[in-house]
Write a protein that holds these residues in place. Structure first.
Motif, PDB file in Angstrom:
ATOM      1  N   VAL A   1       0.828  -1.197   0.030  1.00  0.00           N
ATOM      2  CA  VAL A   1      -0.002  -0.020   0.076  1.00  0.00           C
ATOM      3  C   VAL A   1       0.895   1.242  -0.002  1.00  0.00           C
ATOM      4  CG1 VAL A   1      -1.511   1.433   1.412  1.00  0.00           C
ATOM      5  CG2 VAL A   1      -1.978  -1.216   1.050  1.00  0.00           C
ATOM      6  N   SER A   2       0.528   2.110  -0.816  1.00  0.00           N
ATOM      7  CA  SER A   2       1.111   3.506  -0.766  1.00  0.00           C
ATOM      8  C   SER A   2       0.051   4.578  -0.777  1.00  0.00           C
ATOM      9  CB  SER A   2       1.995   3.682  -1.929  1.00  0.00           C
ATOM     10  OG  SER A   2       1.440   3.374  -3.297  1.00  0.00           O
ATOM     11  N   SER A   3       0.353   5.431   0.183  1.00  0.00           N
ATOM     12  CA  SER A   3      -0.677   6.642   0.032  1.00  0.00           C
ATOM     13  C   SER A   3       0.154   8.055   0.547  1.00  0.00           C
ATOM     14  CB  SER A   3      -1.720   6.594   1.272  1.00  0.00           C
ATOM     15  OG  SER A   3      -2.630   7.470   1.291  1.00  0.00           O
ATOM     16  N   VAL A   4      -0.611   9.220   0.119  1.00  0.00           N
ATOM     17  CA  VAL A   4       0.106  10.600   0.249  1.00  0.00           C
ATOM     18  C   VAL A   4      -0.815  11.279   1.193  1.00  0.00           C
ATOM     19  CG1 VAL A   4       0.622  12.385  -1.032  1.00  0.00           C
ATOM     20  CG2 VAL A   4       0.744  10.413  -2.270  1.00  0.00           C
ATOM     21  N   ILE A   5      -0.213  11.996   2.329  1.00  0.00           N
ATOM     22  CA  ILE A   5      -1.002  12.610   3.283  1.00  0.00           C
ATOM     23  C   ILE A   5      -1.844  13.908   2.426  1.00  0.00           C
ATOM     24  CG2 ILE A   5      -0.693  14.223   5.217  1.00  0.00           C
ATOM     25  CD1 ILE A   5      -0.402  11.378   5.700  1.00  0.00           C
ATOM     26  N   SER A   6      -3.127  13.716   2.733  1.00  0.00           N
ATOM     27  CA  SER A   6      -4.090  14.920   2.481  1.00  0.00           C
ATOM     28  C   SER A   6      -5.205  14.839   3.481  1.00  0.00           C
ATOM     29  CB  SER A   6      -4.600  14.716   1.000  1.00  0.00           C
ATOM     30  OG  SER A   6      -5.076  15.867   0.531  1.00  0.00           O
ATOM     31  N   GLN A   7      -4.760  15.080   4.619  1.00  0.00           N
ATOM     32  CA  GLN A   7      -5.824  14.657   5.811  1.00  0.00           C
ATOM     33  C   GLN A   7      -6.933  15.214   5.907  1.00  0.00           C
ATOM     34  OE1 GLN A   7      -2.711  16.390   5.960  1.00  0.00           O
ATOM     35  NE2 GLN A   7      -2.879  17.753   7.675  1.00  0.00           N
ATOM     36  N   HIS A   8      -6.962  16.214   5.073  1.00  0.00           N
ATOM     37  CA  HIS A   8      -8.290  17.178   5.213  1.00  0.00           C
ATOM     38  C   HIS A   8      -9.335  16.612   4.517  1.00  0.00           C
ATOM     39  CE1 HIS A   8      -6.353  20.152   7.496  1.00  0.00           C
ATOM     40  NE2 HIS A   8      -5.476  20.415   6.457  1.00  0.00           N
TER      41      HIS A   8
ATOM     42  N   TRP B   1     -11.118  17.154  -5.263  1.00  0.00           N
ATOM     43  CA  TRP B   1     -12.101  16.109  -4.709  1.00  0.00           C
ATOM     44  C   TRP B   1     -13.501  16.669  -4.775  1.00  0.00           C
ATOM     45  CZ3 TRP B   1     -13.500  14.909   0.871  1.00  0.00           C
ATOM     46  CH2 TRP B   1     -13.664  13.424   0.970  1.00  0.00           C
ATOM     47  N   PHE B   2     -13.624  17.757  -4.718  1.00  0.00           N
ATOM     48  CA  PHE B   2     -14.889  18.514  -4.915  1.00  0.00           C
ATOM     49  C   PHE B   2     -15.595  18.581  -6.367  1.00  0.00           C
ATOM     50  CE2 PHE B   2     -14.669  20.898  -0.450  1.00  0.00           C
ATOM     51  CZ  PHE B   2     -14.738  19.583   0.050  1.00  0.00           C
ATOM     52  N   MET B   3     -14.593  19.142  -7.221  1.00  0.00           N
ATOM     53  CA  MET B   3     -15.038  19.563  -8.341  1.00  0.00           C
ATOM     54  C   MET B   3     -14.603  18.761  -9.547  1.00  0.00           C
ATOM     55  SD  MET B   3     -16.527  22.246  -7.622  1.00  0.00           S
ATOM     56  CE  MET B   3     -16.787  23.233  -9.169  1.00  0.00           C
ATOM     57  N   GLY B   4     -13.578  17.503  -9.285  1.00  0.00           N
ATOM     58  CA  GLY B   4     -12.997  16.648 -10.521  1.00  0.00           C
ATOM     59  C   GLY B   4     -11.914  17.160 -10.997  1.00  0.00           C
ATOM     60  N   ARG B   5     -11.468  16.776 -12.022  1.00  0.00           N
ATOM     61  CA  ARG B   5     -10.196  17.303 -12.833  1.00  0.00           C
ATOM     62  C   ARG B   5     -10.423  18.252 -13.424  1.00  0.00           C
ATOM     63  NH1 ARG B   5      -6.979  12.284 -15.821  1.00  0.00           N
ATOM     64  NH2 ARG B   5      -5.944  11.569 -14.155  1.00  0.00           N
TER      65      ARG B   5
ATOM     66  N   GLY C   1      -7.708   5.531   0.957  1.00  0.00           N
ATOM     67  CA  GLY C   1      -8.552   6.535   0.561  1.00  0.00           C
ATOM     68  C   GLY C   1      -7.895   7.519  -0.440  1.00  0.00           C
ATOM     69  N   ILE C   2      -6.626   7.843  -0.265  1.00  0.00           N
ATOM     70  CA  ILE C   2      -6.051   8.659  -1.138  1.00  0.00           C
ATOM     71  C   ILE C   2      -4.822   8.061  -1.746  1.00  0.00           C
ATOM     72  CG2 ILE C   2      -4.479  11.035  -1.345  1.00  0.00           C
ATOM     73  CD1 ILE C   2      -6.279  11.621   1.423  1.00  0.00           C
ATOM     74  N   THR C   3      -4.831   7.918  -3.075  1.00  0.00           N
ATOM     75  CA  THR C   3      -3.867   7.074  -3.784  1.00  0.00           C
ATOM     76  C   THR C   3      -2.710   7.897  -4.386  1.00  0.00           C
ATOM     77  OG1 THR C   3      -5.224   7.256  -5.989  1.00  0.00           O
ATOM     78  CG2 THR C   3      -5.651   5.557  -4.596  1.00  0.00           C
ATOM     79  N   VAL C   4      -1.575   7.278  -4.902  1.00  0.00           N
ATOM     80  CA  VAL C   4      -0.723   8.227  -5.732  1.00  0.00           C
ATOM     81  C   VAL C   4      -1.210   8.775  -6.618  1.00  0.00           C
ATOM     82  CG1 VAL C   4       1.641   7.784  -6.923  1.00  0.00           C
ATOM     83  CG2 VAL C   4       1.325   6.779  -4.963  1.00  0.00           C
ATOM     84  N   GLN C   5      -2.159   8.300  -7.483  1.00  0.00           N
ATOM     85  CA  GLN C   5      -2.749   9.184  -8.580  1.00  0.00           C
ATOM     86  C   GLN C   5      -3.282  10.403  -8.021  1.00  0.00           C
ATOM     87  OE1 GLN C   5      -2.097   8.059 -11.978  1.00  0.00           O
ATOM     88  NE2 GLN C   5      -2.709  10.534 -12.015  1.00  0.00           N
ATOM     89  N   ASP C   6      -4.215  10.165  -6.985  1.00  0.00           N
ATOM     90  CA  ASP C   6      -4.838  11.579  -6.617  1.00  0.00           C
ATOM     91  C   ASP C   6      -3.653  12.761  -6.524  1.00  0.00           C
ATOM     92  OD1 ASP C   6      -7.304  10.249  -6.408  1.00  0.00           O
ATOM     93  OD2 ASP C   6      -6.902   9.506  -4.468  1.00  0.00           O
ATOM     94  N   ALA C   7      -2.701  12.181  -5.659  1.00  0.00           N
ATOM     95  CA  ALA C   7      -1.415  13.045  -5.547  1.00  0.00           C
ATOM     96  C   ALA C   7      -0.940  13.658  -6.635  1.00  0.00           C
ATOM     97  CB  ALA C   7      -0.381  12.608  -4.669  1.00  0.00           C
ATOM     98  N   ILE C   8      -0.664  12.822  -7.839  1.00  0.00           N
ATOM     99  CA  ILE C   8      -0.082  13.104  -9.077  1.00  0.00           C
ATOM    100  C   ILE C   8      -1.176  14.243  -9.671  1.00  0.00           C
ATOM    101  CG2 ILE C   8       0.341  12.351 -11.369  1.00  0.00           C
ATOM    102  CD1 ILE C   8       1.361   9.736 -10.306  1.00  0.00           C
ATOM    103  N   ASP C   9      -2.513  14.036  -9.514  1.00  0.00           N
ATOM    104  CA  ASP C   9      -3.390  14.979 -10.060  1.00  0.00           C
ATOM    105  C   ASP C   9      -3.122  16.413  -9.350  1.00  0.00           C
ATOM    106  OD1 ASP C   9      -4.346  13.101 -11.930  1.00  0.00           O
ATOM    107  OD2 ASP C   9      -6.255  13.006 -10.785  1.00  0.00           O
ATOM    108  N   ALA C  10      -3.093  16.332  -8.118  1.00  0.00           N
ATOM    109  CA  ALA C  10      -2.867  17.755  -7.322  1.00  0.00           C
ATOM    110  C   ALA C  10      -1.442  18.390  -7.759  1.00  0.00           C
ATOM    111  CB  ALA C  10      -2.801  17.205  -5.836  1.00  0.00           C
TER     112      ALA C  10
END
Length: 363
Positions: free
Chosen positions: A129-136, A203-207, A313-322
């Motif tokens: 498992v790998s995840s990136v901190i985005s605690q909010h 997270w709210f609005m999409g890409r 809940g938060i993947t590496v791909q989520d963090a790549i998008d950010a």
């Protein structure tokens, strides 16, 4: 001696955020810090003393991750080093089949982030498992807004406003050699202070689809990066958003994300829900500020994913998008024209020198 029934955690980077991770883990029944990694002897010894004073077993200390991986029985690695080193260290840990938690942002360069994304996908096929901190995302108010959007309770989303209005002194930037540099900080008010807010906005609005921006150094002449940035984003849904981040707002203001739709909307301010209208109602009776989730809530999610064999809940791909969104802002400011998010994400602007896009105010 470490309890073999707990996750054995290595903290890589013993500065401010490393201490946050260590304290979070020390409060858990299912994990313990067994290794501290930092080339700064004073920093790692101070954190070791802090853990010992809290009644934790004394961890081993190492100069680098290679030594820690060979010298300790580690199951989870927390990357808490300067931003520009995150991806390489995380990839090293994943290649050794260690679960990984990466402090935000994922990295400062998309080339390294994409490589890490591939490594994370390979590791996931082996149950790592790998995840990136985005605690909010784990704050009660943010979760309520996301659930309402997914359920269509705000109707058609039309717009959003995201702002981070903070103050950081010259002393803050001078306190560590990597702060305010392109090589290690990767940017300023947006990359460092604003990336959590960028993540919530996505997270709210999409890409996003298109991004245009202006970035400047308004108050801090000694740094390389921006201390103020304003951008506009258009999303796949057709909704638009403004994004603002600054560390030049003395004495420091608030962080706010507002979303608006045809049947309602909401506002999260300083990690708590302040307004919530849904399903065409004009009152906000459902507002419950709740408590921020913090790192503890995200570690619940990460260790739960490890136990269940699922995805965090938060993947590496989520963090790549950010990260791609932040980079798109800098690229748009540099080129002085809108850029397409997908072009940035897929590397078509990797050769743009974004340091040229930071404007200085008139003397």
């Amino acid at each position: 001696m470490a309890d073999a029934t707990k996750h054995q955690v290595a903290i890589v980077g013993c500065g401010i955020i490393g201490r946050t991770h260590a304290q979070t883990i020390a409060e858990r029944p299912d994990a313990t810090v067994t290794a501290l990694v930092d080339g700064d002897i004073a920093a790692r010894e101070a954190l070791a003393a802090q853990l010992k004073a809290a009644g934790q077993p004394e961890p081993k200390v190492y100069d680098d991750l290679t030594a820690a991986l060979s010298g300790s029985d580690i199951s989870l690695v927390a990357i808490c080093t300067p931003s520009g080193t995150h991806a390489a260290l995380a990839e090293q840990a994943l290649n050794e089949k260690k679960h990984v938690v990466i402090e935000k942002p994922l990295d400062v360069e998309l080339t390294r982030a994409r490589r890490l994304g591939a490594a994370a996908a390979r590791a996931a096929s082996h149950g790592v498992v790998s995840s990136v901190i985005s605690q909010h995302r784990f704050d009660a108010g943010s979760a309520q807004v996301h659930e309402a959007i997914q359920a269509g309770r705000f109707g058609q989303l039309t717009s959003a406003v995201a702002t981070v209005a903070w103050w950081r002194s010259d002393e803050y930037y001078a306190s560590a050699g990597w702060r305010g540099t392109w090589a290690q900080d990767g940017g300023g008010a947006l990359m460092n202070q604003g990336v959590h807010t960028v993540d919530l906005l996505l997270w709210f609005m999409g890409r996003p689809v298109n991004i245009q921006a202006q970035a400047l150094r308004a108050a801090h002449r000694a740094i390389e990066v921006e201390d103020t940035v304003v951008a506009t984003l258009t999303f796949e849904s057709g909704a638009v958003a403004t994004l603002h981040a600054t560390t030049a707002a003395f004495p420091g203001g608030r962080t706010r994300v507002s979303v608006h739709g045809t049947e309602g909307g909401a506002e999260v301010e300083d990690d708590r829900l302040r307004r919530f209208n849904a399903d065409g109602a004009t009152d906000d009776a459902e507002v419950d500020p709740g408590e921020p989730g913090g790192h503890q809530a995200q570690y619940d999610d990460i260790l739960g994913a490890i136990a269940s064999g699922g995805q965090p809940g938060i993947t590496v791909q989520d963090a790549i998008d950010a990260l791609a969104t932040v980079r798109a802002v800098y690229i748009a400011s540099t080129l002085q024209r809108p850029v397409k998010f997908i072009d940035v994400l897929e590397g078509r602007y990797d050769d743009v020198d974004v340091s040229r896009g930071i404007r200085l105010p008139p003397d």
